[in-house]
Design a protein around this motif. Structure first.
Motif, PDB file in Angstrom:
ATOM      1  N   TYR A  32       0.834  -1.205   0.000  1.00  0.00           N
ATOM      2  CA  TYR A  32       0.000   0.000   0.000  1.00  0.00           C
ATOM      3  C   TYR A  32       0.869   1.256   0.000  1.00  0.00           C
ATOM      4  O   TYR A  32       1.985   1.260   0.524  1.00  0.00           O
ATOM      5  CB  TYR A  32      -0.891   0.041   1.251  1.00  0.00           C
ATOM      6  CG  TYR A  32      -1.952  -1.018   1.301  1.00  0.00           C
ATOM      7  CD1 TYR A  32      -3.061  -0.962   0.454  1.00  0.00           C
ATOM      8  CD2 TYR A  32      -1.867  -2.080   2.201  1.00  0.00           C
ATOM      9  CE1 TYR A  32      -4.047  -1.938   0.511  1.00  0.00           C
ATOM     10  CE2 TYR A  32      -2.846  -3.055   2.260  1.00  0.00           C
ATOM     11  CZ  TYR A  32      -3.932  -2.972   1.418  1.00  0.00           C
ATOM     12  OH  TYR A  32      -4.902  -3.934   1.459  1.00  0.00           O
ATOM     13  N   GLU A  33       0.334   2.317  -0.576  1.00  0.00           N
ATOM     14  CA  GLU A  33       0.939   3.636  -0.438  1.00  0.00           C
ATOM     15  C   GLU A  33       0.355   4.265   0.823  1.00  0.00           C
ATOM     16  O   GLU A  33      -0.862   4.233   1.018  1.00  0.00           O
ATOM     17  CB  GLU A  33       0.622   4.503  -1.650  1.00  0.00           C
ATOM     18  CG  GLU A  33       1.188   5.916  -1.572  1.00  0.00           C
ATOM     19  CD  GLU A  33       0.812   6.760  -2.770  1.00  0.00           C
ATOM     20  OE1 GLU A  33       0.907   8.001  -2.655  1.00  0.00           O
ATOM     21  OE2 GLU A  33       0.414   6.204  -3.805  1.00  0.00           O
ATOM     22  N   VAL A  34       1.191   4.825   1.677  1.00  0.00           N
ATOM     23  CA  VAL A  34       0.719   5.357   2.959  1.00  0.00           C
ATOM     24  C   VAL A  34       0.904   6.861   3.025  1.00  0.00           C
ATOM     25  O   VAL A  34       1.978   7.386   2.720  1.00  0.00           O
ATOM     26  CB  VAL A  34       1.455   4.696   4.151  1.00  0.00           C
ATOM     27  CG1 VAL A  34       0.905   5.227   5.474  1.00  0.00           C
ATOM     28  CG2 VAL A  34       1.314   3.183   4.098  1.00  0.00           C
ATOM     29  N   ILE A  35      -0.167   7.552   3.401  1.00  0.00           N
ATOM     30  CA  ILE A  35      -0.128   8.988   3.658  1.00  0.00           C
ATOM     31  C   ILE A  35      -0.344   9.159   5.156  1.00  0.00           C
ATOM     32  O   ILE A  35      -1.353   8.705   5.690  1.00  0.00           O
ATOM     33  CB  ILE A  35      -1.244   9.733   2.896  1.00  0.00           C
ATOM     34  CG1 ILE A  35      -1.234   9.335   1.426  1.00  0.00           C
ATOM     35  CG2 ILE A  35      -1.113  11.236   3.074  1.00  0.00           C
ATOM     36  CD1 ILE A  35      -2.532   9.664   0.702  1.00  0.00           C
ATOM     37  N   ARG A  36       0.581   9.793   5.837  1.00  0.00           N
ATOM     38  CA  ARG A  36       0.470   9.902   7.297  1.00  0.00           C
ATOM     39  C   ARG A  36       0.082  11.303   7.735  1.00  0.00           C
ATOM     40  O   ARG A  36       0.477  12.304   7.146  1.00  0.00           O
ATOM     41  CB  ARG A  36       1.790   9.500   7.956  1.00  0.00           C
ATOM     42  CG  ARG A  36       1.992   7.990   7.997  1.00  0.00           C
ATOM     43  CD  ARG A  36       3.297   7.609   8.609  1.00  0.00           C
ATOM     44  NE  ARG A  36       3.530   8.243   9.906  1.00  0.00           N
ATOM     45  CZ  ARG A  36       4.704   8.221  10.529  1.00  0.00           C
ATOM     46  NH1 ARG A  36       5.729   7.632   9.953  1.00  0.00           N
ATOM     47  NH2 ARG A  36       4.846   8.791  11.696  1.00  0.00           N
ATOM     48  N   ALA A  37      -0.713  11.346   8.800  1.00  0.00           N
ATOM     49  CA  ALA A  37      -1.096  12.603   9.440  1.00  0.00           C
ATOM     50  C   ALA A  37      -1.172  12.342  10.940  1.00  0.00           C
ATOM     51  O   ALA A  37      -1.626  11.284  11.365  1.00  0.00           O
ATOM     52  CB  ALA A  37      -2.443  13.087   8.917  1.00  0.00           C
ATOM     53  N   CYS A  38      -0.725  13.327  11.723  1.00  0.00           N
ATOM     54  CA  CYS A  38      -0.755  13.142  13.176  1.00  0.00           C
ATOM     55  C   CYS A  38      -1.804  14.017  13.846  1.00  0.00           C
ATOM     56  O   CYS A  38      -1.932  14.007  15.070  1.00  0.00           O
ATOM     57  CB  CYS A  38       0.637  13.379  13.787  1.00  0.00           C
ATOM     58  SG  CYS A  38       1.252  15.057  13.563  1.00  0.00           S
ATOM     59  N   ASN A  39      -2.534  14.787  13.043  1.00  0.00           N
ATOM     60  CA  ASN A  39      -3.618  15.593  13.597  1.00  0.00           C
ATOM     61  C   ASN A  39      -4.652  15.868  12.508  1.00  0.00           C
ATOM     62  O   ASN A  39      -4.449  15.544  11.339  1.00  0.00           O
ATOM     63  CB  ASN A  39      -3.087  16.902  14.207  1.00  0.00           C
ATOM     64  CG  ASN A  39      -2.273  17.722  13.208  1.00  0.00           C
ATOM     65  OD1 ASN A  39      -2.700  17.956  12.084  1.00  0.00           O
ATOM     66  ND2 ASN A  39      -1.073  18.145  13.609  1.00  0.00           N
TER      67      ASN A  39
END
Length: 232
Positions: free
Chosen positions: A32-39
């Motif tokens: 999978y391609e992952v897009i990360r966000a912490c908020n």
């Protein structure tokens, strides 16, 4: 071993750095391609990348996942949402589902379970999208989802139910490689019995023969399985 290409994008919204890193690694290992966000602020910006599924933590530094889920649904975005929650009580789970979430996983979660739920929700979403479209056109052919028929130049093609199930599975996973084992797990014959490897080969040969020149849309990925070519 050659890795299967998926192309599906996962938006991971999680503020626990260690958990996010571990989940990120596991998802990428699956292709999978992952897009990360912490908020939530970062998550809003990440939505512009049109993820195929969202993993959404309930408690975030600048708000909560329930409100963000409601915001996504109010904007008519139907991307599948799986809540990542440390709270296992039923009222909290029900609240998330009532706001439009598709599923939930309670932390600490088992990676195999998480990956299974992700795959199931993405598959379900793609199936729904195809159903809403009612038809899929490739070359001279049209696959009619609701009628469960294949047409060529507006004339019905004589296919068995198993051949149509095989074609539908490939179309619904357009652009993705499906292993022979994956197809064997998802297909069954007219008496609802699971098919074996040799029978799958027979169905594939017959289907390609009936598609004639449009058989080129079904690609064989040597040593792995099959892929239906992506439009565009």
């Amino acid at each position: 071993m050659e890795r299967i290409s998926r192309m599906d994008k996962i938006l991971l919204i999680e503020d626990d750095f260690a958990l996010a890193m571990g989940t990120d690694f596991a998802l990428k290992a699956e292709g999978y391609e992952v897009i990360r966000a912490c908020n939530i602020k970062q998550a809003r910006e990440a939505l512009e990348k049109n993820p195929d599924l969202i993993l959404l933590d309930v408690m975030l530094p600048d708000g909560n996942g329930y409100d963000f889920c409601k915001e996504i649904r109010s904007n008519n975005q139907q991307v599948p949402i799986i809540f990542l929650t440390a709270v296992g009580e039923e009222p909290n789970i029900v609240q998330g589902l009532e706001l439009g979430a598709d599923d939930y996983v309670t932390k600490p979660y088992r990676l195999k379970e998480l990956l299974s739920r992700i795959a199931a929700n993405i598959r379900r979403a793609k199936y729904t999208q195809r159903e809403e479209q009612e038809q899929y056109i490739f070359g001279k052919h049209q696959f009619l989802f609701k009628e469960f028929r294949l047409l060529c130049d507006n004339q019905a093609v004589d296919c068995t139910a198993s051949e149509l199930r095989l074609l539908r599975e490939l179309i619904q996973n357009e652009g993705m490689v499906l292993t022979r084992n994956q197809l064997l797990e998802r297909l069954y014959d007219s008496e609802d019995n699971f098919i074996d490897d040799n029978t799958l080969s027979v169905y594939m040969k017959r289907l390609r023969g009936k598609l004639e020149e449009d058989a080129e849309w079904i690609e064989t990925v040597r040593g792995i399985g099959y892929r239906f070519k992506k439009h565009g």
